[in-house]
Write a protein that holds these residues in place. Sequence first.
Motif, PDB file in Angstrom:
ATOM      1  N   PRO A 113      -5.636  -1.037  -3.817  1.00 49.06           N
ATOM      2  CA  PRO A 113      -5.137   0.085  -3.543  1.00 49.06           C
ATOM      3  C   PRO A 113      -3.638   0.027  -3.970  1.00 49.06           C
ATOM      4  O   PRO A 113      -2.770  -0.634  -3.400  1.00 49.06           O
ATOM      5  N   LEU A 114      -3.247   0.697  -5.114  1.00 46.46           N
ATOM      6  CA  LEU A 114      -2.027   0.418  -5.816  1.00 46.46           C
ATOM      7  C   LEU A 114      -0.528   1.037  -4.981  1.00 46.46           C
ATOM      8  O   LEU A 114       0.207   0.690  -4.992  1.00 46.46           O
ATOM      9  N   ASP A 115      -1.083   2.332  -4.028  1.00 44.16           N
ATOM     10  CA  ASP A 115      -0.253   2.751  -3.078  1.00 44.16           C
ATOM     11  C   ASP A 115       0.516   1.606  -2.099  1.00 44.16           C
ATOM     12  O   ASP A 115       1.702   1.471  -1.982  1.00 44.16           O
ATOM     13  N   TYR A 128      -7.041  -7.558  -3.206  1.00 42.11           N
ATOM     14  CA  TYR A 128      -6.339  -7.668  -4.555  1.00 42.11           C
ATOM     15  C   TYR A 128      -7.030  -8.673  -5.359  1.00 42.11           C
ATOM     16  O   TYR A 128      -6.246  -9.010  -6.443  1.00 42.11           O
ATOM     17  N   ARG A 129      -7.939  -9.422  -4.917  1.00 37.39           N
ATOM     18  CA  ARG A 129      -8.456 -10.744  -5.874  1.00 37.39           C
ATOM     19  C   ARG A 129      -8.839 -10.302  -7.317  1.00 37.39           C
ATOM     20  O   ARG A 129      -8.805 -11.219  -8.104  1.00 37.39           O
ATOM     21  N   SER A 130      -9.062  -9.019  -7.746  1.00 38.26           N
ATOM     22  CA  SER A 130      -9.278  -8.704  -8.994  1.00 38.26           C
ATOM     23  C   SER A 130      -8.295  -7.920  -9.767  1.00 38.26           C
ATOM     24  O   SER A 130      -8.313  -7.314 -10.775  1.00 38.26           O
ATOM     25  N   LEU A 131      -6.967  -7.890  -8.987  1.00 46.04           N
ATOM     26  CA  LEU A 131      -5.833  -7.103  -9.653  1.00 46.04           C
ATOM     27  C   LEU A 131      -5.483  -7.907 -10.871  1.00 46.04           C
ATOM     28  O   LEU A 131      -5.299  -9.080 -10.885  1.00 46.04           O
ATOM     29  N   ARG A 168      -2.703  -8.346 -14.387  1.00 46.16           N
ATOM     30  CA  ARG A 168      -1.377  -8.454 -14.472  1.00 46.16           C
ATOM     31  C   ARG A 168      -0.819  -7.035 -14.974  1.00 46.16           C
ATOM     32  O   ARG A 168       0.209  -6.625 -14.590  1.00 46.16           O
ATOM     33  N   GLU A 169      -1.688  -6.355 -15.925  1.00 45.68           N
ATOM     34  CA  GLU A 169      -1.237  -4.937 -16.274  1.00 45.68           C
ATOM     35  C   GLU A 169      -1.031  -4.090 -15.127  1.00 45.68           C
ATOM     36  O   GLU A 169      -0.182  -3.427 -15.156  1.00 45.68           O
ATOM     37  N   GLU A 170      -1.766  -4.094 -14.029  1.00 45.26           N
ATOM     38  CA  GLU A 170      -2.111  -3.158 -12.923  1.00 45.26           C
ATOM     39  C   GLU A 170      -0.352  -3.520 -12.084  1.00 45.26           C
ATOM     40  O   GLU A 170       0.370  -2.884 -11.669  1.00 45.26           O
TER      41      GLU A 170
END
Length: 547
Positions: free
Chosen positions: A125-127, A157-160, A162-164
């Motif tokens: 969840p980027l917010d 966020y385990r699959s976050l 670096r671009e995100e």
Amino acid sequence: FWYQLLVEGRPEWAGQIALHHGSLDRATREWVELGLKEGTLRAVVATSSLDLGVDFLPVERVLQIGSAKGVARIMQRAGRSGHAPGRTSRLTLVPTHTMELIEAAAARVAAYEGRIEKRESPARPLDVLVQHLVTVALGGGFVADELFEEVRTAWAYRSLTREEFDWALVFCERGGESLTAYPDYHRIRQDEQGVWRVPDRGVAKRHRMSIGTIVSDAAMQVKYLSGGTLGTIEEGFIARLRKGDHFFFAGRLLEFVRVREMAAYVRRATSKKGTVPTWQGSKMALSTELGDAVLEMMQMAAAGRYPHPELEAARPMLETQARLSRIPTPDTVLVESYRSREGQHLYVHPFAGRHVHLGLASLLAWRLARERPNTFSLSVNDYGFELVSAEPFDLAPVQDQSLFATGGELLHDVLASLNSTELARRRFREIARVAGLVFAGYPGQPRSARQLQASSGLFYEVFRKYDQGNLLLSQAEQEVLSQELEISRLRETMERIRARELVLVELRHPSPLSLPLMVERFREKLTTEQLSTRLDRILRDMERDSG
């Protein structure tokens, strides 16, 4: 409402029965909690406001009004009683209709067998990440590489990538591609040592006051004209009231007077009738695990077996269902067709919960109308859904189950059948609040829900036009699919329907399973008196033909 009925039924218990709800004034809630701990109260009518951190040893039994709609929820609520090692937790389910008797037996069996719902973690969840970046920058600062590695240790966020992470960083630094010209959205800045900090005191103050990820509907204070606060209520409910309308709140019947500065002013009402506010917590959907357990109970009844007392109590309804139609089982999908003066009715009973049924009903109506232009009315509950059309429609796609196809076109069809853009815009309001794009206002000067909606809607349109790569837009669309439409569960339900035997029954009269769906649709069009008159006529016709 239950509190009112208890006080009326046992007036001598006045002062020994209490009400606990998250919307009530804090002092009232603390008084109730103290009474629970000290054992001075006979009973407390409570919502899920007492769910967390409960340690009230005097509680001996929980009465669950209506089904909890899930095995885990009913176990958690049972755990409010006997809350100590070695003590027994006791729960009695008080059904509000016959199907909840069957749900009670199903929930008990499923709980003893350990068939409990799993919890899904949100995916990146980027917010929340945007809010976290500003918070850490405000709390001493951070180095980007170190914080990225730390954030990835959180399961969500385990699959976050670096671009995100870098996109979120740029969004906090200058508002992304479309908000660069606005200083209010330049929230963090890198100093000479490479540490990201919050340089502006105004940004820091607003962020501190907005921290949090629980976004509820905008609330208004409820105050007496003569002075004193009763609690808070959803703004959407107050917006539907006119001066002089009566409603129940905080165990009292109140008369609405006016709204001023985000407060609803009321006085004591003299009549005995009023509306009852509803909250989101009362709209839980039936879980897959409990739905499957209910179908297993139905299978016993279909075989003429009633081993549980709840099933025996529901026997008249189940036998009527078997006589007028069929009883659904885990191996079959019951589909009922009925002709009335309104037109052609189609009832499908997958027992998958109201959220899935809403998406499935909209999808089937869209697919049927695509083959031949038609207009459908929809009605859903936790056990099935109804499609009604004034014009007859072909049942062949239902019988051969081609209507339930889950190929590559499913996502396209679901989005086309619903106003997905409007759903995403509404979801974006919550994302904008968490991400710090929308400020809810200072103490004593809160912004109304209309103002917040307008602000978030403006951001949504700006991002769509000028910043299409904005990942918050993608998050809104993904959350609509996963949380509101439950697309994975919808696909799974359709695959299960295709794997089962479809039983199509032509009804002469509405069955016990189809009648509640018909009533749900009537309720939106008719007054209570008209509704009861119409139901009486349907039941009289049924009894006459049965006789």
